[in-house]
Design a protein around this motif. Structure first.
Motif, PDB file in Angstrom:
ATOM      1  N   UNK A 193      36.048  55.011  62.957  1.00  0.00           N
ATOM      2  CA  UNK A 193      35.672  53.994  63.590  1.00  0.00           C
ATOM      3  C   UNK A 193      34.082  53.699  63.271  1.00  0.00           C
ATOM      4  N   UNK A 194      33.598  52.445  63.421  1.00  0.00           N
ATOM      5  CA  UNK A 194      32.449  52.026  63.032  1.00  0.00           C
ATOM      6  C   UNK A 194      32.026  50.751  63.811  1.00  0.00           C
ATOM      7  N   UNK A 195      30.800  50.552  64.324  1.00  0.00           N
ATOM      8  CA  UNK A 195      30.420  49.297  64.699  1.00  0.00           C
ATOM      9  C   UNK A 195      30.500  48.249  63.544  1.00  0.00           C
TER      10      UNK A 195
ATOM     11  N   UNK B  80      33.477  43.494  59.505  1.00  0.00           N
ATOM     12  CA  UNK B  80      33.433  44.345  58.220  1.00  0.00           C
ATOM     13  C   UNK B  80      32.260  45.292  58.923  1.00  0.00           C
ATOM     14  N   UNK B  81      32.678  46.544  58.739  1.00  0.00           N
ATOM     15  CA  UNK B  81      31.784  47.754  59.037  1.00  0.00           C
ATOM     16  C   UNK B  81      31.056  48.108  57.754  1.00  0.00           C
TER      17      UNK B  81
ATOM     18  N   UNK C  27      26.940  56.791  68.649  1.00  0.00           N
ATOM     19  CA  UNK C  27      28.271  57.152  68.371  1.00  0.00           C
ATOM     20  C   UNK C  27      29.038  55.972  67.866  1.00  0.00           C
ATOM     21  N   UNK C  28      30.123  56.334  66.946  1.00  0.00           N
ATOM     22  CA  UNK C  28      30.747  55.170  66.306  1.00  0.00           C
ATOM     23  C   UNK C  28      31.604  54.158  67.163  1.00  0.00           C
TER      24      UNK C  28
ATOM     25  N   UNK D  69      39.874  52.360  62.127  1.00  0.00           N
ATOM     26  CA  UNK D  69      40.563  52.490  61.035  1.00  0.00           C
ATOM     27  C   UNK D  69      41.989  53.239  61.518  1.00  0.00           C
ATOM     28  N   UNK D  70      43.088  53.418  60.785  1.00  0.00           N
ATOM     29  CA  UNK D  70      44.057  54.304  60.993  1.00  0.00           C
ATOM     30  C   UNK D  70      43.823  55.634  61.260  1.00  0.00           C
ATOM     31  N   UNK D  71      42.623  56.132  60.640  1.00  0.00           N
ATOM     32  CA  UNK D  71      42.589  57.508  60.787  1.00  0.00           C
ATOM     33  C   UNK D  71      41.947  57.674  62.406  1.00  0.00           C
ATOM     34  N   UNK D  72      41.394  57.020  63.037  1.00  0.00           N
ATOM     35  CA  UNK D  72      40.915  57.077  64.361  1.00  0.00           C
ATOM     36  C   UNK D  72      41.997  57.562  65.223  1.00  0.00           C
ATOM     37  N   UNK D  73      43.242  57.011  65.159  1.00  0.00           N
ATOM     38  CA  UNK D  73      44.593  57.556  65.605  1.00  0.00           C
ATOM     39  C   UNK D  73      45.589  58.642  64.938  1.00  0.00           C
ATOM     40  N   UNK D  74      45.437  58.308  63.753  1.00  0.00           N
ATOM     41  CA  UNK D  74      46.606  59.263  62.850  1.00  0.00           C
ATOM     42  C   UNK D  74      45.910  59.855  61.874  1.00  0.00           C
TER      43      UNK D  74
END
Length: 171
Positions: free
Chosen positions: A155-157, A146-147, A39-40, A48-53
């Motif tokens: 999101x990403x590890x 940096x992912x 899972x990311x 990243x902003x996309x995670x929440x918005x």
């Protein structure tokens, strides 16, 4: 590192072992090819902003200069999960990455945005589940996390690290 017990643990294994690869390649040639299913939001990761918005940027759209070699500060606070505005008194945060606690309280987040720090709602990525911050000085270091440039992910590890500026002693 499992960051949420409700999410599945990562699976790390061989996709192709050295032994199995011998049948795929020329005699005397062998490879190991690994496989990771995760899972990311595993371990230390960047949001990243996309995670929440919904209209935010994907991880792949984040500029490298928002993730690597950033001048940073660590905010050290008392007990509890929220960090308040008082932790940033006397600390210049404009253009800096701010690290050091699970989440900023509303007053701290407002202060950080007012002062020009980088936060998700202001189209800036956030690193989560950082460790060993006690070994980093409050100031005088650069931070990188940096992912991989993966499309379609919020999101990403990452492998996050600090580079502490050298201090010369006179003597």
């Amino acid at each position: 590192m499992i960051t949420d017990k409700e999410l599945p643990a990562p699976l790390i294994c061989d996709f192709l072992s050295r032994e199995a690869s011998r049948g795929w390649y020329s005699p005397g040639t062998e490879f190991q090819i690994g496989r990771i299913d995760l899972v990311a939001n595993t371990g230390t990761y960047v949001d990243s902003p996309l995670h929440r918005y919904r209209q935010g940027r994907y991880v792949s759209q984040l500029p490298l200069d928002s993730l690597a070699h950033l001048e940073a500060v660590v905010a050290r606070a008392g007990a509890g999960r929220a960090i308040g505005r008082e932790a940033f008194r006397g600390v210049t945060v404009c253009g800096k990455t701010v690290e050091g606690h699970p989440f900023p309280a509303r007053d701290a987040a407002e202060h950080l945005v007012e002062e020009g720090a980088a936060l998700l709602g202001a189209d800036i990525p956030i690193g989560e589940h950082l460790c060993n911050l006690r070994s980093v000085p409050r100031r005088g270091f650069r931070f990188s996390a940096a992912p991989l440039k993966v499309s379609g992910m919020g999101t990403f590890p990452v492998r996050a690290f600090a580079v502490v500026e050298a201090r010369c002693s006179t003597g």
